[in-house]
Write an enzyme that holds these catalytic residues in place. Structure first.
Site, mmCIF file in Angstrom:
data_model
loop_
_atom_site.group_PDB
_atom_site.id
_atom_site.type_symbol
_atom_site.label_atom_id
_atom_site.label_comp_id
_atom_site.label_asym_id
_atom_site.label_seq_id
_atom_site.Cartn_x
_atom_site.Cartn_y
_atom_site.Cartn_z
ATOM 1 N N TYR A 60 66.513 52.126 38.048
ATOM 2 C CA TYR A 60 65.164 52.402 37.526
ATOM 3 C C TYR A 60 64.785 51.740 36.423
ATOM 4 O O TYR A 60 63.554 51.495 36.331
ATOM 5 C CB TYR A 60 65.337 54.005 36.962
ATOM 6 N N PHE A 112 33.080 43.182 42.212
ATOM 7 C CA PHE A 112 34.065 43.417 43.192
ATOM 8 C C PHE A 112 33.993 44.951 43.190
ATOM 9 O O PHE A 112 33.954 45.587 41.928
ATOM 10 C CB PHE A 112 35.387 42.680 43.296
ATOM 11 N N THR A 113 34.026 45.508 44.169
ATOM 12 C CA THR A 113 34.018 47.143 44.413
ATOM 13 C C THR A 113 34.808 48.019 43.254
ATOM 14 O O THR A 113 34.418 48.645 42.586
ATOM 15 C CB THR A 113 34.362 47.553 45.744
ATOM 16 N N ASP A 203 40.228 37.383 37.600
ATOM 17 C CA ASP A 203 40.740 38.196 38.656
ATOM 18 C C ASP A 203 41.093 37.168 39.542
ATOM 19 O O ASP A 203 40.533 36.444 40.162
ATOM 20 C CB ASP A 203 39.244 39.066 39.262
ATOM 21 N N LYS A 246 47.288 39.539 48.226
ATOM 22 C CA LYS A 246 46.658 38.550 48.841
ATOM 23 C C LYS A 246 47.381 37.132 48.745
ATOM 24 O O LYS A 246 48.430 36.871 49.631
ATOM 25 C CB LYS A 246 45.106 38.299 48.464
ATOM 26 N N ARG A 370 30.477 44.223 54.296
ATOM 27 C CA ARG A 370 30.149 43.821 52.824
ATOM 28 C C ARG A 370 28.975 43.688 52.554
ATOM 29 O O ARG A 370 28.232 42.535 52.319
ATOM 30 C CB ARG A 370 30.819 42.643 52.818
ATOM 31 N N PHE A 437 32.321 53.017 50.991
ATOM 32 C CA PHE A 437 32.406 52.301 52.364
ATOM 33 C C PHE A 437 33.765 52.730 52.950
ATOM 34 O O PHE A 437 34.058 52.559 54.193
ATOM 35 C CB PHE A 437 32.470 50.966 52.070
#
Ligand code: P71
Length: 445
Positions: A60, A112-113, A203, A246, A370, A437
């Site tokens: 943990y 960005f969303t 980001d 990514k 998009r 979306f």
């Protein structure tokens, strides 16, 4: 690891599209032939990463995999403090809550969303300061991710630096086609921000991909390694949010990285409320191990060159076929220009959403809207935002598909292009409150 592909009939796909409300997010993956919805969490892990999974320390607290991850992050990116999270938006949530006060404004190189939503939920307003060329699919500017410094300065002048907690800089800007920011521009942004006591938040979801394009396109960078350029980018920024799904080639994971020890302590306290203990943040030990290894792999030239090269391969095929795409071809996918593809549809008939559904019905290739659906509603007017870019993203997972798959995709897009005059628009019949979306449903007009 290989996985069989299932080819369905066109009639079966028509039924699946209808059942999914013409939203590719609502399709079952089993009903998809080639899945170009996203490169997020869909890449193939390497032999080294799979071996790493076996070394998971599922304690943990204080898992050895956390310390390996921390060391790997510090070695490649140089940020001082690491707060692990289950994925990128959890890092965005914490950072937004910690830095943004009611009424603040957050400039950034395109929205960005999830990033913008977390800024808004924290009481802030996003302001777009990317160069105009980014909003033009045809512009051949080599660094369409660059910030327009005059726009950034105007935000500081209008609101005052004390209402700008940070500027949010994405590398390989997603929403305009995976377009890079240059080192020269980032240096200038960083200097201007720091002159005014404004933090630079990175980001860094696709930072290594941006670094490759800097190496290839920016004067004086050809001899630098992707790894060194990546480090240079990070050194110009104060904190970072990362979706490791990514660049890092893992199926789940992410982090917040910061240089300020006080901010790190606050984030470490917050992570236990939302994610888990600060030495796992929502990941299993084995996930952290795979991630620690992915950080090293993503800056290897051979990997990143073949990854972006595959995107270029598909983009060039489509260009040869006369298909309107965002130029220059970006890092993680090829973006179709739905306004030019379906010029007979008004933007409120959701041409990109309709085009993604048409491509799926034609071949079982899944892509992502998009455009107007992703951009959502303007909180002030309540109307659709009708963004300049109305795109369909054909996103390529890393190390998964072959060029032959790309040929199938290109053939299908060409077939849909030839039949474009008959394509109908869509009407939204269900609209969720947040990030519509993902779950919105449509019917053909
Ligand atoms: C992509 C995704 C996944 C996604 C997210 C939202 C809408 C549709 C698809 C995620 C990103 C990203 C950037 C630049 C932060 C996140 C959130 N991208 N910044 O492109 O691209 O990370 O998904 O791990 O929470 O398909 P998260």
């Amino acid at each position: 690891m290989v996985e069989p592909l299932r080819m369905m009939t066109q009639a079966e796909r028509e039924k699946a599209a209808e059942e999914a409300g013409y939203n590719t997010f609502l399709l079952r993956s089993e009903d998809v032939y080639i899945d170009l919805l996203t490169d997020s969490g869909t890449s193939a892990m390497s032999d080294r990463q799979w071996a790493g999974l076996m070394l998971g320390d599922e304690a943990y607290a204080g898992s050895r995999n956390f310390y390996h991850l921390e060391a790997s992050m510090r070695e490649v990116y140089g940020y001082k403090e690491l707060i692990p999270t289950h994925q990128g938006r959890a890092a965005e949530h914490m950072l937004s809550q910690l830095l943004i006060k009611d009424g603040d404004v957050i400039p950034g190189n395109m929205y960005f969303t999830t990033t913008r939503l977390h800024q808004e939920l924290a009481g802030g307003t996003f302001v777009d300061v990317i160069i105009d060329e980014a909003h033009d699919p045809e512009s051949l500017h080599p660094f369409k991710g660059n910030v327009d410094l005059a726009k950034f300065q105007a935000v500081i002048d209008e609101y005052g630096a004390d209402r700008v907690p940070y500027v949010c800089i994405a590398t390989a800007v997603n929403m305009c086609g995976g377009q890079p920011i240059s080192l020269e521009n980032l240096r200038a942004v960083s200097e201007l921000a720091h002159q005014h006591g404004i933090l630079v938040v990175h980001d860094m979801t696709r930072c290594a991909e941006n670094a490759l394009l800097i190496k290839e396109r920016e004067d004086g960078c050809a001899e630098k390694t992707v790894r060194d350029i990546t480090r240079e980018i990070c050194d110009l920024t104060d904190a970072a949010t990362m979706s490791s799904k990514k660049d890092h080639l893992v199926n789940i994971g992410g982090f917040l990285a910061v240089n300020d020890p006080e901010l790190a302590d606050k984030a470490r306290n917050m992570v236990v409320v939302y994610e888990g203990l600060h030495t796992y943040g929502g990941m299993a030990g084995r996930d952290m191990e795979a991630l620690a290894i992915g950080i090293q792999e993503c800056v290897e030239f051979d990997h990143i060159k073949s990854r972006v090269g595959q995107v270029e391969y598909l983009g060039e095929k489509l260009q040869e076929g006369g298909i309107p795409i965002v130029q220059p071809i970006g890092t993680h996918g090829v973006f179709l220009d739905a306004k030019k593809f379906l010029p007979h549809l008004d933007q409120d008939q959701f041409p990109a959403q309709a085009l993604a559904a048409e491509i799926y019905v034609d071949s079982g290739v899944r892509s992502m809207e998009r455009g107007n659906v992703s951009a959502g509603r303007d909180p002030k007017t309540g109307g659709n935002r009708r963004p300049p870019l109305e795109l369909v993203r054909l996103t390529i997972p890393r190390r998964v598909y072959t060029q032959a798959h790309m040929d199938v995709v290109a053939e299908s897009v060409k077939a849909v292009y030839d039949a474009r005059a008959a394509a109908r628009g869509l009407r939204m019949v269900y609209e969720p409150k947040y990030l519509r979306f993902f779950q919105a449903r449509f019917e053909p007009l």
